[in-house]
Design a protein around this motif. Structure first.
Motif, PDB file in Angstrom:
ATOM      1  N   HIS A  13      31.364  46.796  35.835  1.00  0.00           N
ATOM      2  CA  HIS A  13      29.983  46.959  35.377  1.00  0.00           C
ATOM      3  C   HIS A  13      29.678  46.007  34.222  1.00  0.00           C
ATOM      4  N   MET A  14      30.624  45.866  33.310  1.00  0.00           N
ATOM      5  CA  MET A  14      30.417  45.000  32.146  1.00  0.00           C
ATOM      6  C   MET A  14      30.251  43.545  32.569  1.00  0.00           C
ATOM      7  N   MET A  15      31.103  43.091  33.487  1.00  0.00           N
ATOM      8  CA  MET A  15      31.013  41.707  33.938  1.00  0.00           C
ATOM      9  C   MET A  15      29.752  41.467  34.769  1.00  0.00           C
ATOM     10  N   THR A  16      29.334  42.500  35.500  1.00  0.00           N
ATOM     11  CA  THR A  16      28.080  42.389  36.246  1.00  0.00           C
ATOM     12  C   THR A  16      26.893  42.327  35.290  1.00  0.00           C
ATOM     13  N   GLN A  17      26.938  43.102  34.237  1.00  0.00           N
ATOM     14  CA  GLN A  17      25.876  43.081  33.228  1.00  0.00           C
ATOM     15  C   GLN A  17      25.745  41.696  32.605  1.00  0.00           C
ATOM     16  N   LEU A  18      26.867  41.077  32.275  1.00  0.00           N
ATOM     17  CA  LEU A  18      26.833  39.718  31.726  1.00  0.00           C
ATOM     18  C   LEU A  18      26.273  38.735  32.754  1.00  0.00           C
ATOM     19  N   ALA A  19      26.674  38.907  34.012  1.00  0.00           N
ATOM     20  CA  ALA A  19      26.208  38.010  35.067  1.00  0.00           C
ATOM     21  C   ALA A  19      24.695  38.113  35.258  1.00  0.00           C
ATOM     22  N   LEU A  20      24.181  39.328  35.287  1.00  0.00           N
ATOM     23  CA  LEU A  20      22.740  39.502  35.474  1.00  0.00           C
ATOM     24  C   LEU A  20      21.959  38.937  34.295  1.00  0.00           C
ATOM     25  N   LYS A  21      22.527  39.026  33.136  1.00  0.00           N
ATOM     26  CA  LYS A  21      21.878  38.464  31.942  1.00  0.00           C
ATOM     27  C   LYS A  21      21.852  36.941  32.007  1.00  0.00           C
ATOM     28  N   LYS A  22      22.937  36.350  32.525  1.00  0.00           N
ATOM     29  CA  LYS A  22      23.048  34.891  32.631  1.00  0.00           C
ATOM     30  C   LYS A  22      22.460  34.355  33.936  1.00  0.00           C
ATOM     31  N   LYS A  23      22.157  35.278  34.861  1.00  0.00           N
ATOM     32  CA  LYS A  23      21.620  34.925  36.188  1.00  0.00           C
ATOM     33  C   LYS A  23      22.621  34.111  37.019  1.00  0.00           C
ATOM     34  N   GLN A  24      23.899  34.317  36.777  1.00  0.00           N
ATOM     35  CA  GLN A  24      24.963  33.781  37.613  1.00  0.00           C
ATOM     36  C   GLN A  24      26.266  34.476  37.213  1.00  0.00           C
ATOM     37  N   PRO A  25      27.255  34.525  38.118  1.00  0.00           N
ATOM     38  CA  PRO A  25      28.534  35.151  37.748  1.00  0.00           C
ATOM     39  C   PRO A  25      29.191  34.369  36.625  1.00  0.00           C
ATOM     40  N   VAL A  26      29.852  35.085  35.727  1.00  0.00           N
ATOM     41  CA  VAL A  26      30.473  34.433  34.575  1.00  0.00           C
ATOM     42  C   VAL A  26      31.853  35.027  34.301  1.00  0.00           C
ATOM     43  N   MET A  27      32.628  34.290  33.515  1.00  0.00           N
ATOM     44  CA  MET A  27      33.945  34.753  33.083  1.00  0.00           C
ATOM     45  C   MET A  27      34.209  34.198  31.694  1.00  0.00           C
ATOM     46  N   LEU A  28      35.174  34.790  31.008  1.00  0.00           N
ATOM     47  CA  LEU A  28      35.620  34.288  29.721  1.00  0.00           C
ATOM     48  C   LEU A  28      36.773  33.316  29.949  1.00  0.00           C
ATOM     49  N   GLY A  29      36.668  32.119  29.406  1.00  0.00           N
ATOM     50  CA  GLY A  29      37.714  31.126  29.591  1.00  0.00           C
ATOM     51  C   GLY A  29      37.861  30.734  31.042  1.00  0.00           C
ATOM     52  N   THR A  30      39.114  30.604  31.493  1.00  0.00           N
ATOM     53  CA  THR A  30      39.365  30.182  32.874  1.00  0.00           C
ATOM     54  C   THR A  30      39.368  31.350  33.851  1.00  0.00           C
ATOM     55  N   GLY A  31      39.358  32.579  33.340  1.00  0.00           N
ATOM     56  CA  GLY A  31      39.389  33.746  34.220  1.00  0.00           C
ATOM     57  C   GLY A  31      40.718  33.947  34.905  1.00  0.00           C
ATOM     58  N   SER A  32      41.778  33.328  34.385  1.00  0.00           N
ATOM     59  CA  SER A  32      43.086  33.390  35.052  1.00  0.00           C
ATOM     60  C   SER A  32      43.886  34.633  34.683  1.00  0.00           C
ATOM     61  N   GLY A  33      43.440  35.365  33.675  1.00  0.00           N
ATOM     62  CA  GLY A  33      44.147  36.581  33.290  1.00  0.00           C
ATOM     63  C   GLY A  33      44.194  37.591  34.425  1.00  0.00           C
ATOM     64  N   ILE A  34      45.298  38.333  34.501  1.00  0.00           N
ATOM     65  CA  ILE A  34      45.508  39.297  35.583  1.00  0.00           C
ATOM     66  C   ILE A  34      45.634  40.700  35.001  1.00  0.00           C
ATOM     67  N   TRP A  35      44.888  41.631  35.566  1.00  0.00           N
ATOM     68  CA  TRP A  35      45.009  43.056  35.235  1.00  0.00           C
ATOM     69  C   TRP A  35      45.299  43.842  36.501  1.00  0.00           C
ATOM     70  N   ASN A  36      45.997  44.942  36.338  1.00  0.00           N
ATOM     71  CA  ASN A  36      46.121  45.905  37.436  1.00  0.00           C
ATOM     72  C   ASN A  36      44.852  46.737  37.538  1.00  0.00           C
ATOM     73  N   ARG A  37      44.777  47.526  38.592  1.00  0.00           N
ATOM     74  CA  ARG A  37      43.617  48.395  38.807  1.00  0.00           C
ATOM     75  C   ARG A  37      44.105  49.732  39.339  1.00  0.00           C
ATOM     76  N   VAL A  38      43.225  50.746  39.222  1.00  0.00           N
ATOM     77  CA  VAL A  38      43.504  52.054  39.800  1.00  0.00           C
ATOM     78  C   VAL A  38      42.183  52.745  40.096  1.00  0.00           C
ATOM     79  N   HIS A  39      42.125  53.411  41.228  1.00  0.00           N
ATOM     80  CA  HIS A  39      40.933  54.184  41.578  1.00  0.00           C
ATOM     81  C   HIS A  39      40.925  55.467  40.763  1.00  0.00           C
ATOM     82  N   ILE A  40      39.740  55.922  40.390  1.00  0.00           N
ATOM     83  CA  ILE A  40      39.622  57.121  39.557  1.00  0.00           C
ATOM     84  C   ILE A  40      40.281  58.331  40.217  1.00  0.00           C
ATOM     85  N   LEU A  41      40.233  58.435  41.542  1.00  0.00           N
ATOM     86  CA  LEU A  41      40.848  59.583  42.220  1.00  0.00           C
ATOM     87  C   LEU A  41      42.377  59.501  42.200  1.00  0.00           C
TER      88      LEU A  41
END
Length: 348
Positions: free
Chosen positions: A196-224
């Motif tokens: 949601h946060m990255m989408t909010q930044l994208a809508l504000k900039k009117k294009q998808p965006v990232m910080l730096g090169t965007g090469s950082g890796i995170w794991n994920r987990v579904h709320i359930l």
């Protein structure tokens, strides 16, 4: 027959805590525990009471004495309101310590943390760490302890939880989720996360965006899958199963990973298809812009949560608790599309 175990939930009106509470309600067919929750508003109390939860009113997470008293009246506290509020954690553990001393029973504190506690700073280049950290093979407590005090407020609270638990004779468990996705199941919020946060930044900039090169890796987990781990942990405590606690009581929770760039690419594809962007090309947003948007200007928080590497393995959950996550990459990709569509509709 012994009295049911008393469980207190903090954060019951939030994304994570509300979903945990729903799961605990649904899985209590044997009436092994009674549930209470600290809430701020009478209407929240009324909704939870109708669901069979005992509501307790407090002002906020700074209401130290009320939180301590509430914890003293329970055997297990699940603190899912904030990973960064030291005094709230201390109030809970002191209250549980009071109960342990007066009753002679074991008490347990389950603390929601976050894997930004291991995050590096690849944009500034101050520290790079691409290692995959195991909660079985690596000493996560010592890793956090050896970080500088300025590393992360999440780290500071984790260390304080372990220390207070040892001093008060309370068994502590720290659960640091990575990026969380999926619709919450609580009564008050469906959830907002990093997508949601990255989408909010994208809508504000009117294009998808990232910080730096965007090469950082995170794991994920579904709320359930996350709430399933909490219920498995609670059941193991109720069963008296010997569990790692304190310095060894870190329980990672993950099922897959992604780069920040790949998230931005997914946002760009969905946004262009829906007419919000003219291009799928990923642009760049400065750390200052992200910090101002979400973290009151804190560059460290922006880099740690939206650009860093933070890779973990949930070995304890799988090996000790029998945790088997169900929601993987396809569900995550669908979530990105759904979040973008919903946020575009909100702006319309």
């Amino acid at each position: 027959m012994s009295d049911p175990t008393g469980i207190l939930v903090l954060g019951a009106t939030g994304y994570i805590g509300g979903s945990i509470l729903t799961e605990l309600i649904d899985r209590n067919a044997e009436d092994r525990y009674v549930l209470s929750a600290l809430v701020r508003k009478p209407y929240q109390a009324s909704i939870l009471a109708d669901a069979g939860v005992n509501p307790l009113i407090f002002k906020d997470l700074d209401d130290f004495d009320v939180i301590r008293k509430a914890a003293k009246d329970h055997d297990i506290v699940i603190a899912a309101a904030s990973a960064r509020h030291n005094d709230c954690a201390r109030a809970c553990i002191l209250g549980l310590g009071d109960r342990a001393k007066s009753s002679g029973k074991e008490t347990h504190y389950v603390h929601i943390s976050g894997t930004s506690n291991l995050g590096d700073w690849p944009v500034t280049g101050e520290r790079i760490d691409t290692k995959i950290h195991s909660d079985v093979d690596d000493d996560i407590f010592e890793i956090e302890k050896n970080f500088p005090d300025s590393h992360s407020p999440v780290r500071d609270v984790d260390l304080a939880v372990v220390d207070a638990g040892e001093k008060e004779g309370v068994k502590t468990y720290i659960v640091p989720p990575p990026l969380i996705f999926g619709r919450g199941t609580g009564s008050f919020t469906l959830g907002v996360g990093q997508v949601h946060m990255m989408t909010q930044l994208a809508l504000k900039k009117k294009q998808p965006v990232m910080l730096g090169t965007g090469s950082g890796i995170w794991n994920r987990v579904h709320i359930l899958d996350l709430t399933d781990l909490f219920t498995l942990l609670v059941r193991a405590i109720l069963d008296g199963k010997p569990l790692p606690t304190g310095k060894t009581g870190y329980y990672f929770v993950e099922n897959g990973f992604q780069t920040w760039r790949s998230i931005s690419q997914g946002i760009g594809k969905a946004g262009k298809e829906l007419g919000a962007f003219d291009t799928e090309e990923v642009g760049e947003v400065t750390m200052q812009e992200a910090a101002d948007e979400f973290y009151n200007g804190s560059l460290r928080h922006a880099e740690g949560v939206l650009a860093s590497n933070s890779r973990t393995k949930a070995d304890k959950a799988r090996q000790i608790l029998g945790w088997q996550p169900k929601y993987g990459e396809q569900t995550f990709l669908e979530e990105v599309e759904e979040v973008v569509a919903a946020m575009i509709e909100e702006q319309a």
